[in-house]
Design a protein around this motif. Sequence first.
Motif, PDB file in Angstrom:
ATOM      1  N   ILE A   1       5.955  16.177   6.405  1.00 50.96           N
ATOM      2  CA  ILE A   1       5.244  14.928   6.664  1.00 50.96           C
ATOM      3  C   ILE A   1       5.812  13.881   5.720  1.00 50.96           C
ATOM      4  CG2 ILE A   1       3.018  13.731   6.506  1.00 50.96           C
ATOM      5  CD1 ILE A   1       1.699  16.487   7.091  1.00 50.96           C
ATOM      6  N   ALA A   2       6.178  12.718   6.283  1.00 49.51           N
ATOM      7  CA  ALA A   2       6.727  11.634   5.458  1.00 49.51           C
ATOM      8  C   ALA A   2       5.934  10.361   5.691  1.00 49.51           C
ATOM      9  CB  ALA A   2       8.192  11.396   5.785  1.00 49.51           C
ATOM     10  N   LEU A   3       5.570   9.719   4.601  1.00 52.04           N
ATOM     11  CA  LEU A   3       4.847   8.447   4.646  1.00 52.04           C
ATOM     12  C   LEU A   3       5.756   7.361   4.099  1.00 52.04           C
ATOM     13  CD1 LEU A   3       2.942   6.200   3.027  1.00 52.04           C
ATOM     14  CD2 LEU A   3       2.082   7.084   5.203  1.00 52.04           C
ATOM     15  N   ALA A   4       5.881   6.246   4.825  1.00 45.92           N
ATOM     16  CA  ALA A   4       6.664   5.101   4.374  1.00 45.92           C
ATOM     17  C   ALA A   4       5.763   3.890   4.232  1.00 45.92           C
ATOM     18  CB  ALA A   4       7.778   4.799   5.369  1.00 45.92           C
ATOM     19  N   VAL A   5       6.071   3.069   3.228  1.00 50.77           N
ATOM     20  CA  VAL A   5       5.317   1.830   3.003  1.00 50.77           C
ATOM     21  C   VAL A   5       6.300   0.727   2.598  1.00 50.77           C
ATOM     22  CG1 VAL A   5       4.743   2.558   0.635  1.00 50.77           C
ATOM     23  CG2 VAL A   5       3.426   0.756   1.726  1.00 50.77           C
ATOM     24  N   THR A   6       6.184  -0.414   3.279  1.00 48.86           N
ATOM     25  CA  THR A   6       7.009  -1.578   2.967  1.00 48.86           C
ATOM     26  C   THR A   6       6.176  -2.831   3.176  1.00 48.86           C
ATOM     27  OG1 THR A   6       9.100  -2.725   3.430  1.00 48.86           O
ATOM     28  CG2 THR A   6       8.035  -1.650   5.313  1.00 48.86           C
ATOM     29  N   GLY A   7       6.227  -3.727   2.225  1.00 53.06           N
ATOM     30  CA  GLY A   7       5.404  -4.921   2.367  1.00 53.06           C
ATOM     31  C   GLY A   7       5.546  -5.870   1.208  1.00 53.06           C
ATOM     32  N   TYR A   8       4.623  -6.829   1.174  1.00 50.96           N
ATOM     33  CA  TYR A   8       4.578  -7.835   0.120  1.00 50.96           C
ATOM     34  C   TYR A   8       3.337  -7.589  -0.727  1.00 50.96           C
ATOM     35  CZ  TYR A   8       7.877 -10.092   3.271  1.00 50.96           C
ATOM     36  OH  TYR A   8       8.950 -10.361   4.082  1.00 50.96           O
TER      37      TYR A   8
ATOM     38  N   ASN B   1       1.412 -13.181   2.319  1.00 54.70           N
ATOM     39  CA  ASN B   1       1.048 -12.400   1.131  1.00 54.70           C
ATOM     40  C   ASN B   1       0.162 -11.231   1.559  1.00 54.70           C
ATOM     41  OD1 ASN B   1       2.339 -14.294  -0.440  1.00 54.70           O
ATOM     42  ND2 ASN B   1       0.461 -15.281  -1.134  1.00 54.70           N
ATOM     43  N   GLY B   2       0.454 -10.050   1.036  1.00 57.05           N
ATOM     44  CA  GLY B   2      -0.388  -8.886   1.316  1.00 57.05           C
ATOM     45  C   GLY B   2      -0.120  -8.203   2.643  1.00 57.05           C
ATOM     46  N   LEU B   3       0.927  -8.608   3.367  1.00 54.37           N
ATOM     47  CA  LEU B   3       1.291  -7.929   4.615  1.00 54.37           C
ATOM     48  C   LEU B   3       2.021  -6.635   4.277  1.00 54.37           C
ATOM     49  CD1 LEU B   3       1.732  -7.711   7.702  1.00 54.37           C
ATOM     50  CD2 LEU B   3       3.834  -9.046   7.357  1.00 54.37           C
ATOM     51  N   VAL B   4       1.541  -5.515   4.797  1.00 47.20           N
ATOM     52  CA  VAL B   4       2.163  -4.214   4.522  1.00 47.20           C
ATOM     53  C   VAL B   4       2.222  -3.403   5.808  1.00 47.20           C
ATOM     54  CG1 VAL B   4       2.068  -2.096   3.143  1.00 47.20           C
ATOM     55  CG2 VAL B   4       1.230  -4.253   2.164  1.00 47.20           C
ATOM     56  N   HIS B   5       3.376  -2.771   6.035  1.00 53.27           N
ATOM     57  CA  HIS B   5       3.569  -1.866   7.166  1.00 53.27           C
ATOM     58  C   HIS B   5       3.678  -0.445   6.632  1.00 53.27           C
ATOM     59  CE1 HIS B   5       4.283  -4.722  10.476  1.00 53.27           C
ATOM     60  NE2 HIS B   5       4.672  -5.523   9.501  1.00 53.27           N
TER      61      HIS B   5
ATOM     62  N   GLY C   1       6.331  15.713  15.873  1.00 53.64           N
ATOM     63  CA  GLY C   1       5.269  14.845  16.375  1.00 53.64           C
ATOM     64  C   GLY C   1       5.694  13.394  16.384  1.00 53.64           C
ATOM     65  N   PRO C   2       4.835  12.533  16.902  1.00 53.30           N
ATOM     66  CA  PRO C   2       5.166  11.108  16.936  1.00 53.30           C
ATOM     67  C   PRO C   2       5.042  10.483  15.549  1.00 53.30           C
ATOM     68  CG  PRO C   2       2.934  11.440  17.716  1.00 53.30           C
ATOM     69  CD  PRO C   2       3.525  12.813  17.484  1.00 53.30           C
ATOM     70  N   THR C   3       5.737   9.381  15.350  1.00 53.37           N
ATOM     71  CA  THR C   3       5.611   8.611  14.122  1.00 53.37           C
ATOM     72  C   THR C   3       4.562   7.532  14.363  1.00 53.37           C
ATOM     73  OG1 THR C   3       7.920   9.023  13.552  1.00 53.37           O
ATOM     74  CG2 THR C   3       6.838   7.173  12.447  1.00 53.37           C
ATOM     75  N   LEU C   4       3.546   7.527  13.510  1.00 51.36           N
ATOM     76  CA  LEU C   4       2.454   6.574  13.655  1.00 51.36           C
ATOM     77  C   LEU C   4       2.651   5.387  12.718  1.00 51.36           C
ATOM     78  CD1 LEU C   4      -0.524   9.076  13.838  1.00 51.36           C
ATOM     79  CD2 LEU C   4       0.844   8.127  15.707  1.00 51.36           C
ATOM     80  N   HIS C   5       2.156   4.230  13.129  1.00 57.91           N
ATOM     81  CA  HIS C   5       2.331   2.992  12.382  1.00 57.91           C
ATOM     82  C   HIS C   5       0.979   2.314  12.159  1.00 57.91           C
ATOM     83  CE1 HIS C   5       2.730  -1.465  12.436  1.00 57.91           C
ATOM     84  NE2 HIS C   5       3.629  -1.213  11.512  1.00 57.91           N
ATOM     85  N   ARG C   6       0.840   1.669  11.014  1.00 58.55           N
ATOM     86  CA  ARG C   6      -0.305   0.793  10.742  1.00 58.55           C
ATOM     87  C   ARG C   6       0.204  -0.467  10.072  1.00 58.55           C
ATOM     88  NH1 ARG C   6      -5.082   4.360   7.927  1.00 58.55           N
ATOM     89  NH2 ARG C   6      -5.160   5.962   9.542  1.00 58.55           N
ATOM     90  N   GLU C   7      -0.396  -1.569  10.450  1.00 60.03           N
ATOM     91  CA  GLU C   7      -0.101  -2.853   9.823  1.00 60.03           C
ATOM     92  C   GLU C   7      -1.382  -3.331   9.149  1.00 60.03           C
ATOM     93  OE1 GLU C   7       0.716  -7.344  11.414  1.00 60.03           O
ATOM     94  OE2 GLU C   7       1.881  -5.731  12.350  1.00 60.03           O
ATOM     95  N   LYS C   8      -1.266  -3.665   7.877  1.00 56.19           N
ATOM     96  CA  LYS C   8      -2.436  -4.118   7.123  1.00 56.19           C
ATOM     97  C   LYS C   8      -2.185  -5.518   6.568  1.00 56.19           C
ATOM     98  CE  LYS C   8      -5.273  -0.628   7.282  1.00 56.19           C
ATOM     99  NZ  LYS C   8      -6.611  -0.765   7.828  1.00 56.19           N
ATOM    100  N   HIS C   9      -3.236  -6.305   6.573  1.00 54.26           N
ATOM    101  CA  HIS C   9      -3.208  -7.662   6.043  1.00 54.26           C
ATOM    102  C   HIS C   9      -4.212  -7.713   4.891  1.00 54.26           C
ATOM    103  CE1 HIS C   9      -0.965  -9.035   9.623  1.00 54.26           C
ATOM    104  NE2 HIS C   9      -1.646  -8.060  10.200  1.00 54.26           N
ATOM    105  N   PHE C  10      -3.738  -7.380   3.698  1.00 52.52           N
ATOM    106  CA  PHE C  10      -4.610  -7.311   2.533  1.00 52.52           C
ATOM    107  C   PHE C  10      -4.918  -8.690   1.965  1.00 52.52           C
ATOM    108  CE2 PHE C  10      -2.442  -3.092   2.378  1.00 52.52           C
ATOM    109  CZ  PHE C  10      -3.553  -2.322   2.654  1.00 52.52           C
ATOM    110  N   GLY C  11      -4.097  -9.668   2.291  1.00 55.02           N
ATOM    111  CA  GLY C  11      -4.315 -11.025   1.799  1.00 55.02           C
ATOM    112  C   GLY C  11      -3.760 -11.217   0.401  1.00 55.02           C
ATOM    113  N   ASP C  12      -4.021 -12.373  -0.135  1.00 56.15           N
ATOM    114  CA  ASP C  12      -3.502 -12.762  -1.444  1.00 56.15           C
ATOM    115  C   ASP C  12      -4.460 -12.279  -2.541  1.00 56.15           C
ATOM    116  OD1 ASP C  12      -1.947 -13.902  -3.395  1.00 56.15           O
ATOM    117  OD2 ASP C  12      -2.439 -15.969  -2.880  1.00 56.15           O
ATOM    118  N   ILE C  13      -4.579 -10.945  -2.680  1.00 52.14           N
ATOM    119  CA  ILE C  13      -5.523 -10.355  -3.640  1.00 52.14           C
ATOM    120  C   ILE C  13      -4.849  -9.946  -4.943  1.00 52.14           C
ATOM    121  CG2 ILE C  13      -7.135  -9.615  -1.848  1.00 52.14           C
ATOM    122  CD1 ILE C  13      -5.988  -6.750  -2.142  1.00 52.14           C
ATOM    123  N   GLY C  14      -3.525 -10.086  -5.007  1.00 52.50           N
ATOM    124  CA  GLY C  14      -2.786  -9.720  -6.213  1.00 52.50           C
ATOM    125  C   GLY C  14      -1.995  -8.437  -6.030  1.00 52.50           C
ATOM    126  N   ARG C  15      -0.951  -8.330  -6.802  1.00 45.97           N
ATOM    127  CA  ARG C  15      -0.010  -7.210  -6.696  1.00 45.97           C
ATOM    128  C   ARG C  15      -0.680  -5.849  -6.926  1.00 45.97           C
ATOM    129  NH1 ARG C  15       5.144  -7.194  -6.251  1.00 45.97           N
ATOM    130  NH2 ARG C  15       6.460  -5.557  -7.072  1.00 45.97           N
TER     131      ARG C  15
END
Length: 184
Positions: free
Chosen positions: A119-126, A136-140, A148-162
Amino acid sequence: MANDADVADAADDAAAKTLSPILPADIEDAAAALLRDACAADLSLVTAESCTGGLLSSLLTDVEGASHAFERGFAVYSEDAKCELLGIRRDAIEACGAVSRDVAVAMAEGALARSRGDIALAVTGYAGAAPDGEENGLVHFACARKGGPTLHREKHFGDIGRGPVRIACLRVGLDMMRQALERS
């Protein structure tokens, strides 16, 4: 024989060497449960991290006695690292940007292909301030499991800080890996 003060000092020393002092308990509990269940299922985990810079890998290696459940982590902060270590084509990054669904999926699938993990998890974003014109805060996130299939989520955390964005990424990543573990 150790007294209570010696035991407390040893526990404090151990906590100082892990992420425990800065992490919410729910994240530590989720990581421990994920590793326990991965061990029980004889499955190994892999990470490919950009905006979290290896934070998830560090969390998964903080849990003693579960080392065989974490296979490896790729800290691929730069575009060159994504291409060289995960086999992502440069034109793919140029076409859709390093912070995109396509790149997150390619990162997860590349991490799975270039490891012995299940199982591999990838994360890329701001995590911090995004470049001009970006959010700001956009993460894929993407999570791949062998067979199995590769699943995706897109999150919009906003400008809450690094820091808060990176902590939020841990929750999402652990949840996605848990879901992949439960899929048969």
